[in-house]
Design an enzyme around this catalytic site. Sequence first.
Site, PDB file in Angstrom:
ATOM      1  N   ASP A 219      -8.801  -4.738  -6.038  1.00 46.50           N
ATOM      2  CA  ASP A 219      -8.172  -4.282  -4.896  1.00 46.50           C
ATOM      3  C   ASP A 219      -9.282  -2.637  -4.406  1.00 46.50           C
ATOM      4  O   ASP A 219      -8.694  -2.107  -5.548  1.00 46.50           O
ATOM      5  CB  ASP A 219      -7.237  -3.700  -4.544  1.00 46.50           C
ATOM      6  CG  ASP A 219      -6.231  -3.504  -3.610  1.00 46.50           C
ATOM      7  OD1 ASP A 219      -7.537  -2.207  -2.412  1.00 46.50           O
ATOM      8  OD2 ASP A 219      -5.230  -3.793  -3.629  1.00 46.50           O
TER       9      ASP A 219
ATOM     10  N   SER B 214       0.901  -1.280   0.237  1.00 46.45           N
ATOM     11  CA  SER B 214      -0.288   0.280   0.023  1.00 46.45           C
ATOM     12  C   SER B 214       0.949   1.637  -0.195  1.00 46.45           C
ATOM     13  O   SER B 214       1.791   1.163  -0.590  1.00 46.45           O
ATOM     14  CB  SER B 214      -0.746   0.452   1.347  1.00 46.45           C
ATOM     15  OG  SER B 214      -2.181   1.051   1.119  1.00 46.45           O
TER      16      SER B 214
ATOM     17  N   HIS C  29      -7.306  -6.239  -0.326  1.00 44.90           N
ATOM     18  CA  HIS C  29      -6.046  -5.323  -0.283  1.00 44.90           C
ATOM     19  C   HIS C  29      -4.622  -5.996  -0.966  1.00 44.90           C
ATOM     20  O   HIS C  29      -4.769  -6.535   1.300  1.00 44.90           O
ATOM     21  CB  HIS C  29      -6.198  -4.148   0.521  1.00 44.90           C
ATOM     22  CG  HIS C  29      -5.381  -3.111   0.474  1.00 44.90           C
ATOM     23  ND1 HIS C  29      -4.679  -2.901  -0.406  1.00 44.90           N
ATOM     24  CD2 HIS C  29      -4.841  -1.745   1.634  1.00 44.90           C
ATOM     25  CE1 HIS C  29      -4.344  -2.125  -0.479  1.00 44.90           C
ATOM     26  NE2 HIS C  29      -4.097  -1.284   1.055  1.00 44.90           N
TER      27      HIS C  29
END
Length: 521
Positions: free
Chosen positions: A462, A237, A490
């Site tokens: 995602d 991320s 995710h």
Amino acid sequence: MTAPARRPAVLLAVLAAALMVLSACTSGEETDAAATATSTSATPTEAPVEPVAWEDCTSQIAPIIAGRPGADRPLTFSCGQIAVPLSYDDPTGPSLSLFAVRAVSGTQAERIGSLVVNPGGPGLSATDAAVQSALTLPDAVLGRFDVVGVDPRGVGLSQPVECISDETKDELTASEPRPTTAAQLDDAFALADDVAAGCAEEYGEGLGAFSTVDSARDLDVVRQAVGDEQLTYLGYSYGTTLGSTYAELFPEDVRAMVLDGAVDPDADREEAAEAQAAGFETAFDAFAANCVALVSGCPVGADPRTFVNDLLTQAGTTPIASSREGETRQATPGLVLAAVRSALYTPAAWPQLAQSLAAAQAGDAAGVLTLADTFTGRGEDGTYTNTIDANLTVSCSDTEESHDADEVRALVAEWNTTYPLFGADAALGLYTCTPWEAPRTPLPDRTAEGAAPILVVGTQGDPVTPLPGAVDMAEDLTSGVLLTWQGSGHTAYPQTQCVTDAVNSYLVDLVAPLDGLTCPA
């Protein structure tokens, strides 16, 4: 305000207490970041980098992870401090102390070096991530690398930025997520103004010292402190933003770099916010379809979207009490939607979400509050980690973009229709950096020319960092290699064998997969 891009882990508070004495031991002269420190130059630090003085902390960490999957692995944990310059324009001046955790498997053989991990955020604890990774990484990787997590400056145990009270965080998380009236919007803007003013009063221009560029330069100090000639890195991320920034500043020092769930380097803040709103709407539809297909029946009925809308109306009219012992909060629409967002990060949490929503509709918000607290970093005692403080500080340090109240009002009205669950909240987040009073260090363009192959991993479903971001990241990086997983949730590694095999081979043997490889769900 915007939420962190990855849910906070659960070990940090306990680890902080257990290692209080060690955290107090520092190397170099510390500072409370009361001075400004920003630089995009990648010139090496002038002061020599001292090796980490690791101290065994297995006895402190073992009770925390007892009973968790992977806790029976023969692991040894060490903790230490790494001093970095407050300002890289003054590398021999005041320093910050970064807290580090190293995990080593008792089965390790033919050690390659350290695998530095970062879970994202910005604001999530990398020391926590190192502990979690030691429990979950494949044996093929854990057997060849020390797993190292270093909380970035201002995060976790690394002299954390703390300028938002727990009471204000409760107010933020409980606030109206889908404002429709001028008064509701005025309240949201006023709250953001108060948060920015409080942080400015606490730190002044020192807030500018917590940019991603500075943290990327810290990462090179970390590389040297753990004794690696080149960096091997696994970032999730926001960790992909940090990693790609490091690769831009120090391309020749990259051995291997996995960027999973890439934040789009080409999107401005408005484009990124809209993409995330759309991603969460799509993820909710996937949750709903999965739920109604259950043979046992969907706890929230045949139309989950209508159920959630009705529950938000119910909570807005009469906030929902909780049966949890000692809990005084009631679930507002903000907390209900935070619970939904929390569970959409991973399909494994979908059953918990459905049961929690059904229980809330029946008058018990305990499950909803648990999911919301997992998302926001709130502990059972009502205290928070500094994830929200650090997320805001780093995010605003990284951009010069600004959206005034009138622009945000228009976007809220538009996105509230286009993205009916998540659009208004995403639009409101664009205002948070407008009143921010601190120096800014915008992220550089990232091509990382001269770096070894960099593996970028994207997931088709995602909701947090939609797949186009990974495509853009891989295209922008001169040596970028794209790997796509046709799954949901995710981040992807190590969720499926195809992705796991490809990443393992790359990290261990430096054999990157074919650019554009797609792994089935």
